[in-house]
Design a protein around this motif. Structure first.
Motif, short mmCIF file in Angstrom:
data_model
loop_
_atom_site.label_atom_id
_atom_site.label_comp_id
_atom_site.label_asym_id
_atom_site.label_seq_id
_atom_site.Cartn_x
_atom_site.Cartn_y
_atom_site.Cartn_z
N ALA A 178 -3.98 -5.33 -4.26
CA ALA A 178 -3.52 -3.95 -4.48
C ALA A 178 -4.06 -3.42 -5.80
CB ALA A 178 -1.99 -3.90 -4.46
N ALA A 179 -4.05 -4.26 -6.83
CA ALA A 179 -4.54 -3.84 -8.14
C ALA A 179 -6.04 -3.56 -8.08
CB ALA A 179 -4.23 -4.92 -9.18
N ARG A 223 -7.72 -2.63 -5.52
CA ARG A 223 -7.87 -1.41 -4.72
C ARG A 223 -7.69 -0.16 -5.60
NH1 ARG A 223 -3.05 -1.81 -1.22
NH2 ARG A 223 -2.19 -0.50 -2.86
N ALA A 224 -6.76 -0.29 -6.59
CA ALA A 224 -6.45 0.86 -7.46
C ALA A 224 -7.29 0.87 -8.73
CB ALA A 224 -4.96 0.83 -7.81
N LEU A 270 3.88 0.92 -6.92
CA LEU A 270 2.61 1.01 -6.23
C LEU A 270 1.48 0.97 -7.25
CD1 LEU A 270 1.28 1.71 -3.40
CD2 LEU A 270 1.31 4.09 -4.18
N ALA A 271 0.47 0.15 -6.99
CA ALA A 271 -0.66 0.04 -7.93
C ALA A 271 -1.28 1.40 -8.21
CB ALA A 271 -1.70 -0.93 -7.37
N GLU A 272 -1.46 2.20 -7.17
CA GLU A 272 -2.07 3.52 -7.37
C GLU A 272 -1.20 4.42 -8.25
OE1 GLU A 272 -2.16 1.87 -4.58
OE2 GLU A 272 -4.17 2.03 -3.74
N ASP A 275 0.87 -1.17 0.00
CA ASP A 275 0.00 0.00 0.00
C ASP A 275 0.91 1.24 0.00
OD1 ASP A 275 -2.22 1.65 0.34
OD2 ASP A 275 -3.02 0.49 2.03
N TYR A 276 0.31 2.43 0.02
CA TYR A 276 1.09 3.64 0.24
C TYR A 276 1.94 3.48 1.49
CZ TYR A 276 -1.85 6.39 -2.97
OH TYR A 276 -2.49 6.89 -4.07
N ALA A 278 -1.76 3.36 -11.84
CA ALA A 278 -3.14 3.72 -12.21
C ALA A 278 -3.23 5.23 -12.44
CB ALA A 278 -4.11 3.28 -11.11
N ASP A 279 -2.60 6.00 -11.57
CA ASP A 279 -2.61 7.45 -11.73
C ASP A 279 -1.91 7.87 -13.03
OD1 ASP A 279 -2.84 10.27 -10.52
OD2 ASP A 279 -0.70 10.11 -10.96
N PRO A 290 1.90 9.04 -0.13
CA PRO A 290 0.80 9.68 -0.87
C PRO A 290 1.01 11.19 -0.98
CG PRO A 290 0.12 9.22 1.39
CD PRO A 290 1.52 8.67 1.24
#
Lengths: 214, 214, 214, 214
Positions: A101-102, A104-105, A69-71, A60-61, A74-75, D11
């Motif tokens: 994680a994926a 979640r994102a 990080l997945a996020e 996670d973060y 994605a971002d 984050p």
């Protein structure tokens, strides 16, 4: 049929392949995505092509250095990610963590595995799809259309035994439109390929050949 | 009910625990095994107790240094092996390889995992049994008989969904006879425990307490 | 000159090799040790031959499943251990931890590495010896006596630059007495070999050939 | 004094931190770099701030999925890279490979390690700099200016013993300008820090405080 072009760490021009993939997808109506390295996700996604990460970490973060990080992908524009590719084998607990994680994102997931038993195993983790990469087909000249058809059919059966909602992709042995059609006949709803497009002199022509029978 | 006592790398006397386990198993009729480090498998097995390895590597005979070959521990007297213990997490492809290696050497297999999804995953690899080790129970003071019962029941259901022939063991949260009985009520057919016996002042008394309700 | 015979996971009879090594060591006055798998350390040591582990983990006594505790192999009779063999590559922090663990248990240490730069690195961790395993010599037919002599000489210089008290062994390319002599001429004070003895039809004759020029 | 701000997987807004770092570097004349995740290297570099990767893999161009190729982050604008951060520990052979890969791509290198012995080890691999991350200082409230000064001084001596051309950075225990000054007094020519800037309410003010004593 879904076609995912893995750019690996090839010395290709990611933008050239991405643009070709976007154009061929639009012209043919076939779903085509491109999977660059993390450092190239944003500029590949900016071409408008469907973009996948090659890997995301289970974390996670937080205090994680050198992770993907997945996020973050994605971002940057990724819509999906490979997990546990044969060149990035992971611990089972981490595959589970990366799929979570994926999710979640908001990333679609395709988890790779070697054989039908492992395909059943990764299907149990609830990904959107799994890809079977038979070692005898990886990186070789044998195509799935000429190899033992049991390889893909058994993978499809193993996944269905565990979870009928998990799609099965063919993760090796694809280099022509005939291979794509053969994979579809064996029950695959997607294919992963790499050098056949990413290292082609003319990626656009290679993609047009792949989608021709569809 | 099968009771497997994991000696880990504890500073206990493996022979003392092994002798107690053998005696209590004979007196009670309950199946009890002891799992020492690889270097101690032979002398533990020579006590006559059922002996399990803590891990085997996925490799075959050959150029592998520092590995634990399944055939080597079988030759030393092991009858089974743990795989993918929470303190020895493995890549999915290697869990598959280690289960295959153990089968090849005639070892019974118990593959550990964290949660119901991963239990389904390892059940798909065809081991003899799986053990669920919920992180909230590992090494703590919470016992499975007081924790959320869904933890074990969901693991039993996840394994059965994939392969009805795979036994499910409870791999954490066991320190008393009541815990053993509670695990059995939730569908477990075996338990893994470690410090409750291996670090007990009187391992024999600890084992007698565990088998009392059976 | 110190000769260490690594039995790897070969399908050899560890006791036959151990007995031969003990006899040849006594007859020739050359120091010879045998390195079996962890499960065989005790019975190999019981032959009276100097016995080394193939690997020890960086951990101390405690909750570690599937580890090879330095104290466990020392208790079984090992007098030394390899660390970071090319078939068991470790994280740098874990190499440091394993050298510390071995020291704690009274085991002599030999840390392996690929090239002169890495030899300098492992010498900085303060082991008793280091072994250079040039990739071009591992498992091949090229012997150190015919290969580029810089390979070993540069390793000796790299170790001496960091710590003059660290011995340098030649970890590959040895299959005859001439190779042993050549390694000594290049500055090595020990050699590691494996299949040349462990897979020989007559391990005793192979060892006698190795020590003949000494 | 060189200040490297590691954004980890926090984050935070990478562009906000990058812009602040660029401005404070210009105003103060102190060299400041920012190290984002691979997916953010390009857009961070486009702010004009000196940009470092958090990790590069040891591989070259080729069939490597999910890797971070040194050339890819260099092409995205990175000028340097961390290697073997305490949150991304690597095998010794891979640290060597990653330093070589970074050199090949023209990236400056800073290899992290836990203690003076390991600092000597990584210095032997020929990086541009090393960073000592004493476990007792990582992520805690203890600052290097109040901790045992031997920690950094011994690391500086260990690196100098191996290679006098390798700079030593202080990789933990820095959260104020006084800490930066203390690290410099102990022989460090750079510092690594993370949350003190990346998670600050006002990253610019945090950076201004850090450079104030310089």
């Amino acid at each position: 049929m879904f076609i995912l072009v893995n750019l690996k760490a090839y010395p290709c021009d990611p933008i050239e392949v991405a643009t070709a993939a976007k154009d061929v997808a639009e012209e043919s109506g076939v779903r085509i995505a491109v999977s660059p390295q993390a450092a190239d996700v944003r500029r590949v996604a900016e071409t408008g092509v469907e973009t996948w990460a090659q890997h995301v970490d289970p974390n996670d973060y937080g205090s994680h250095t050198g992770s993907t990080l997945a996020e973050a992908v994605a971002d940057a524009g990724a819509e999906g990610t490979l997990v546990n590719h044969s060149e990035k084998r992971m611990k089972l607990a981490d595959i589970d963590g990366s799929v979570r994680a994926a999710e979640r994102a908001g990333l679609e997931t395709c988890v790779c595995a070697n054989n039908p038993a492992q395909i059943g195993a990764v299907a149990a983790l609830g990904p959107d799809s799994v890809a079977v990469e038979p070692p005898e087909l990886i990186g070789g000249d044998v195509s799935v259309s000429t190899a033992d058809p049991d390889i893909v059919e058994d993978a499809v059966a193993a996944a269905a035994n565990v979870d009928e909602d998990v799609d099965v992709f063919c993760g090796a042995g694809i280099s022509s439109g005939d291979d794509v059609a053969a994979a579809g006949d064996l029950g695959a709803t997607g294919i992963l390929l790499a050098s056949g497009v990413a290292k082609a002199d003319d990626p656009r022509a290679a993609l047009e050949d792949l989608v021709a029978p569809l």
